[in-house]
Scaffold this active site. Structure first.
Site, mmCIF file in Angstrom:
data_model
loop_
_atom_site.group_PDB
_atom_site.id
_atom_site.type_symbol
_atom_site.label_atom_id
_atom_site.label_comp_id
_atom_site.label_asym_id
_atom_site.label_seq_id
_atom_site.Cartn_x
_atom_site.Cartn_y
_atom_site.Cartn_z
ATOM 1 N N ASN A 9 0.817 -1.213 0.000
ATOM 2 C CA ASN A 9 0.000 0.000 0.000
ATOM 3 C C ASN A 9 0.851 1.262 0.000
ATOM 4 O OD1 ASN A 9 -2.850 -0.917 0.123
ATOM 5 N ND2 ASN A 9 -2.037 -2.045 1.870
ATOM 6 N N HIS A 39 33.043 10.384 21.179
ATOM 7 C CA HIS A 39 32.878 11.820 21.402
ATOM 8 C C HIS A 39 33.084 12.616 20.104
ATOM 9 C CE1 HIS A 39 37.084 11.561 21.049
ATOM 10 N NE2 HIS A 39 37.478 12.018 22.230
ATOM 11 N N ALA A 91 -0.798 -1.025 9.455
ATOM 12 C CA ALA A 91 -0.366 0.343 9.164
ATOM 13 C C ALA A 91 0.630 0.878 10.193
ATOM 14 C CB ALA A 91 -1.578 1.261 9.106
ATOM 15 N N THR A 140 11.426 -5.592 17.063
ATOM 16 C CA THR A 140 12.864 -5.524 17.325
ATOM 17 C C THR A 140 13.518 -6.897 17.385
ATOM 18 O OG1 THR A 140 12.436 -5.542 19.690
ATOM 19 C CG2 THR A 140 12.619 -3.383 18.624
ATOM 20 N N LYS A 141 12.704 -7.964 17.466
ATOM 21 C CA LYS A 141 13.262 -9.313 17.542
ATOM 22 C C LYS A 141 12.456 -10.250 16.657
ATOM 23 C CE LYS A 141 10.599 -10.522 21.634
ATOM 24 N NZ LYS A 141 10.627 -11.036 22.980
ATOM 25 N N ARG A 162 -0.869 -13.449 21.028
ATOM 26 C CA ARG A 162 -1.452 -14.803 21.108
ATOM 27 C C ARG A 162 -0.973 -15.653 19.959
ATOM 28 N NH1 ARG A 162 -7.056 -15.813 18.616
ATOM 29 N NH2 ARG A 162 -7.189 -14.179 17.068
#
Length: 181
Positions: free
Chosen positions: A79, A116, A137, A160-161, A178
């Site tokens: 989309n 730094h 979405a 993230t995993k 679930r």
């Protein structure tokens, strides 16, 4: 073309040159506009047909970075506003739905390597998305994620995993909601 109406022939010649020059510049101007539109629409059509070669549907404008590293299976629906970053490699299986605003990333900055002096070290991992998935979405799939088959990713989730097949995941970061039968 011009009949002599008692005027000087030089005036008639100048008028014919002016008319021809105006016609020429009008044609050049129209041609430049047409060329611009053709170039714009060919860019859209190229990306459309690139992803529609295997019976995929693209609904609107999408952005794919490094198309050569992106593999999309057949029967996918993509989309408007989807971003696929293919720096290291993105593999999308068959029959996957990517809803509006989905981002699939395979590279980013390594924050452990910041010093730094603000050196930026880019790292990346391949991202794999299995078959028969629906990514709702605004979801974001981060680098190195492997999603199994038959997964529903909730809207606005940040994955993230990796997750196994047959499940619903949602949240920031995404968690198992679930299992599916």
């Amino acid at each position: 073309k011009y009949e002599k109406t008692g005027q000087n022939e030089n005036i008639l010649y100048v008028r014919s040159v002016e008319n021809n020059a105006v016609k020429f510049f009008n044609i050049v101007y129209v041609y430049s506009i047409v060329r611009r539109y053709i170039k714009y629409y060919m860019k859209i059509f190229r990306s459309y047909f690139y992803f529609n070669t295997m019976h995929n549907l693209v609904h609107g404008k999408i952005k794919v970075i490094n198309k050569k590293n992106v593999k999309i299976g057949s029967g996918c629906s993509i989309n408007e506003g989807v971003l696929i970053q293919g720096d290291c490699g993105v593999v999308i299986g068959n029959n996957v739905v990517l809803s509006t605003g989905v981002m699939i990333l395979d590279a980013g900055l390594n924050f452990d390597m910041l010093t730094h002096q603000c050196k930026r070290v880019h790292v990346g991992n391949k991202t794999f998305i299995g078959n028969n998935n629906w990514i709702a979405a605004g979801a974001i799939i981060l680098p190195g994620v492997i999603l199994g088959d038959n997964i529903l990713v909730g809207a606005g989730s940040v994955v993230t995993k990796s997750f196994d097949s047959n499940c619903v995941i949602a949240g920031n970061p995404a968690k198992l909601i679930r299992k599916l039968n």
